[in-house]
Design an enzyme around this catalytic site. Structure first.
Site, PDB file in Angstrom:
ATOM      1  N   GLY A  16      13.124  -6.539  -5.951  1.00  0.00           N
ATOM      2  CA  GLY A  16      12.606  -6.239  -4.611  1.00  0.00           C
ATOM      3  C   GLY A  16      13.512  -6.775  -3.503  1.00  0.00           C
TER       4      GLY A  16
ATOM      5  N   ASP B 222       5.711   4.615  -6.436  1.00  0.00           N
ATOM      6  CA  ASP B 222       5.986   3.615  -5.397  1.00  0.00           C
ATOM      7  C   ASP B 222       6.443   4.146  -4.043  1.00  0.00           C
ATOM      8  OD1 ASP B 222       5.930   0.871  -4.706  1.00  0.00           O
ATOM      9  OD2 ASP B 222       8.065   0.649  -5.041  1.00  0.00           O
TER      10      ASP B 222
ATOM     11  N   CYS C 283      -4.917  -3.563  -5.371  1.00  0.00           N
ATOM     12  CA  CYS C 283      -6.033  -2.722  -4.931  1.00  0.00           C
ATOM     13  C   CYS C 283      -6.199  -1.469  -5.786  1.00  0.00           C
ATOM     14  CB  CYS C 283      -5.864  -2.335  -3.468  1.00  0.00           C
ATOM     15  SG  CYS C 283      -5.976  -3.744  -2.356  1.00  0.00           S
TER      16      CYS C 283
HETATM   17  C1  SPV Z   1       5.947  -3.960  -4.281  1.00  0.00           C
HETATM   18  O1  SPV Z   1       5.840  -5.193  -4.184  1.00  0.00           O
HETATM   19  O2  SPV Z   1       5.380  -3.181  -3.521  1.00  0.00           O
HETATM   20  C2  SPV Z   1       6.765  -3.399  -5.368  1.00  0.00           C
HETATM   21  C3  SPV Z   1       7.702  -4.268  -6.062  1.00  0.00           C
HETATM   22  O3  SPV Z   1       6.721  -2.236  -5.603  1.00  0.00           O
HETATM   23  S1  SPV Z   1       9.054  -4.683  -5.075  1.00  0.00           S
HETATM   24  O4  SPV Z   1      10.227  -4.119  -5.664  1.00  0.00           O
HETATM   25  O5  SPV Z   1       9.117  -6.126  -5.089  1.00  0.00           O
HETATM   26  O6  SPV Z   1       8.843  -4.191  -3.735  1.00  0.00           O
HETATM   27 MN    MN Z   2       5.809  -1.156  -3.946  1.00  0.00          MN
END
Ligand code: SPV
Ligand code: MN
Length: 635
Positions: free
Chosen positions: A234, A302, A285
């Site tokens: 992330g 995502d 959620c």
């Molecule tokens: C999120 O936290 O919304 C994710 C993982 O999908 S990240 O890659 O950390 O954003």
């Molecule tokens: Mn995400």
């Protein structure tokens, strides 16, 4: 200065082979040359390797990951494990670093109070200083990707420089290859670029040493993000949340949307059709479990780009090619599709799980977890505490799996469609124990935007701190919105208003509880809410018109419960679940009002909806002479 010539001088210095240089040269793009050249000078890697779309180049990345210890092979074929930096429970790189992720903003420019910013000139000076020599002794990979399907109006190309083979490998599973696509740019600079370095590494497996100098700086002016001293995807993977921030900015000027959305194909049992939904949920959620509903198909989990299409609908694509999912609670009962996918031979990267005897273990996997093994803290044993006496769990709660979507048995056939999929509905999922009903439909598009801007999630016992504290996350996208919220919401409104068939908007709450703290709904009930929404988006069910939106009618839900869950749905359950809890709803409006009053120039429609909803709820209290009103009582 002729940048390609300057690059040739670097070439002479022996850090790039003739063959690799030619791979770059073949792109015929001076901007790529300039960027590679500039950051080689700043980061000073000992070697530069260019990765094309060829099998050999990608295999090189995979093998090198293992050789240098960024990943280790597990027993099952294709499975590897990676660990992100960890020193103690408070000092680690196991999640997004919100504090040190900043948007570079020119002096004097307005930003919303919740956007973390730094004055651009100052920020660039700071990060360039940190990046000076950050790749010393490392090999720098140059990779090319396509965010979205190939040959699609939606898609944006992306260039990644990184000294992490794990980053380059993860991106291979999570994004579509783009080296050949870059050739089609014809020399243009219309692409995003990302510079990443894990910085100085220590230990085995190697982890970032200087987490105090971790920075992720988003430079909207140059369509680039500079990220240093981190490993967690992330923070490190340019194409994920870093690119989402750039895309939100780009979309703003071009009348489309870049959203934190899953994309789901809904297949009703008794109809010959597929209806596409998207949805945004704050973490915890029910986003993944909605995206992975049994017997439905997944386009993405995502990030999606949305555009107006010639057919009058809004179309959407998943800009990713894989899932970087939370592994906690993935078990055969709750997530059978994912469980099967990540426990059988195929390319999967596990991160921050527990490894024992070559196998990965995680929290909530529905299997006994060994009492020793290797985890994010190093050698782990049951009862291990960090240096501050805080308990270290066997696997991290944010441990993840990375897998290609096409490897999932429920992958949607339109996954690569350059035209995307037509969207009939948007879901916004919140979490509260006592306010919102399990599902409702917005009164119209603008009210839908208001609903999305009002989703709240409540802290649970799983997070640190007090439970039951609610926070608002605008479209579950708040962490990534880099433009003023007022503008973002106004664009959203205009986007839908310009569509002949705007998607219907639904808000869900899977977490209502009774007075004793017991959940009012079962885990699988979300299937019913989704199918009700599916029918509504084709004009099929009648609904109860209330000030907060349209509610389902009992008879329709009863039939759907029977059809999908073979379950008797009782009228008394319906009455409790769908009652208007007017006091709690009014308190929610107050929270929303307080939050958005902090934003300058909020669009008028937003306040109008808020005030009208409040007025009607107060009128209802007087009309019915009570504060909790059952759906069957509403005329
Ligand atoms: C999120 O936290 O919304 C994710 C993982 O999908 S990240 O890659 O950390 O954003
Ligand atoms: Mn995400």
């Amino acid at each position: 200065m002729d940048s390609s010539k300057a690059f040739i001088e670097i070439n002479k210095s022996d850090i790039i082979s003739q063959e690799d240089y030619e791979k770059l040269y073949a792109l015929n793009n001076e901007h790529v040359m300039r960027i590679v050249n500039e950051f080689i000078e700043v980061c000073r890697p000992s070697k530069v390797t260019v990765i094309t779309d060829s099998k050999e180049d990608i295999q090189y990345v995979r093998e090198k990951c293992i050789e240098i210890g960024e990943e280790a092979r597990l027993s099952t074929k294709g499975h590897t494990v990676h660990f992100d930096g960890f020193f103690n429970i408070k000092n680690h790189d196991q999640a997004r670093d919100k504090e040190n992720t900043r948007v570079l903003v020119p002096e004097g420019e307005y930003t919303s109070p919740w956007i973390n910013t730094i004055e651009r000139k100052k920020g660039l000076e700071e990060i360039f200083d940190i990046m000076e020599g950050c790749m010393e002794g490392h090999e720098c990979l140059v990779r090319f990707f396509c965010l979205g399907p190939k040959n699609s109006k939606f898609s944006i190309l992306a260039l990644q420089l990184t000294d992490s083979f794990y980053v380059a490998h993860s991106e291979d599973l999570l994004y579509r290859k783009g080296y050949e696509e870059f050739k089609k740019l014809n020399g243009s600079d219309n692409f995003f670029y990302f510079i990443h370095s894990s910085g100085e590494l220590i230990g085995d497996p190697p982890i970032t040493k200087n987490l105090d100098k971790r920075r992720v700086y988003v430079d909207l002016e140059e369509n680039r993000v500079l990220s240093v001293n981190n490993q967690y995807a992330g923070n490190s993977l340019g194409l994920k949340k870093l690119a989402l921030r750039l895309a939100i900015h780009k979309a703003e000027n071009e009348n489309w949307l870049a959203e934190h959305f899953f994309l789901l194909g809904v297949h009703p049992k008794d109809k010959e059709r597929v209806t596409y939904f998207c949805g945004a949920y704050p973490s915890g959620c029910g986003k993944t479990s909605t995206a992975m509903l049994p017997n439905q198909t997944i386009v993405g989990d995502d990030i999606a780009y949305l555009r107006q299409w010639e057919d009058g609908y809004c179309h959407a694509v998943n800009i990713e090619g894989g899932v970087f999912g939370i592994i906690k609670d993935v078990n055969p009962e709750h997530d059978p599709v994912i469980y099967e996918a990540i426990t059988t031979p195929k390319e999967v990267i596990f991160s921050n799980v527990l490894i024992y005897d070559g196998n990965p273990y995680w929290l909530g996997m529905g299997k006994k977890i060994p009492e020793t093994g290797l985890n994010f803290s190093g050698e782990w044993f049951k009862g291990k505490n960090d240096e501050n006496g805080i308990k270290i769990t066997p696997a991290h709660p944010n441990a993840r799996y990375t897998v290609r979507i096409e490897e999932l048995e429920n992958a949607d056939p339109n996954f690569h469609n350059p035209d995307g999929v037509p969207l009939h509905a948007i879901f916004y999922g919140g979490r509260d124990s006592d306010t919102m009903p399990p599902i409702l439909e917005s009164l119209n598009w603008e009210h839908g935007v208001f609903l999305g801007a009002s989703i709240e999630s409540e802290t649970t016992a799983q997070t640190l701190g007090k439970t039951g504290v609610r926070s608002v996350s605008t479209m579950a996208n708040l962490d990534f919105i880099v433009i003023p919220l007022s503008k973002y919401l106004d664009n959203y409104k205009n986007f839908g208003n310009s569509l002949e068939h705007p998607p219907k908007v639904f808000a869900t709450n899977y977490f209502l509880k009774d007075a004793n703290g017991k959940f009012l709904n079962g885990m699988l009930d979300k299937m019913i809410w989704v199918m009700w929404a599916e029918g509504r988006s084709h004009g099929e069910f009648e609904a109860v018109n209330t000030p907060i939106g349209y509610l389902p009618k009992y008879e329709d839900l009863k039939r759907l419960f029977q059809l999908y869950l073979n379950k008797e749905y009782k009228q008394e359950d319906y009455e409790v679940q769908f009652s208007l809890r007017t006091e709690h709803l009014l308190e929610k409006l107050e929270r929303i009002e307080n939050l958005y009053s902090k934003e300058e120039n909020m669009p008028e429609f937003f306040w109008k909806i808020l005030k009208e909803e409040r007025k009607k709820l107060i009128e209802m209290q007087a009309q019915y002479g009570k504060k909790i009103i059952k759906p069957s009582e509403i005329q």
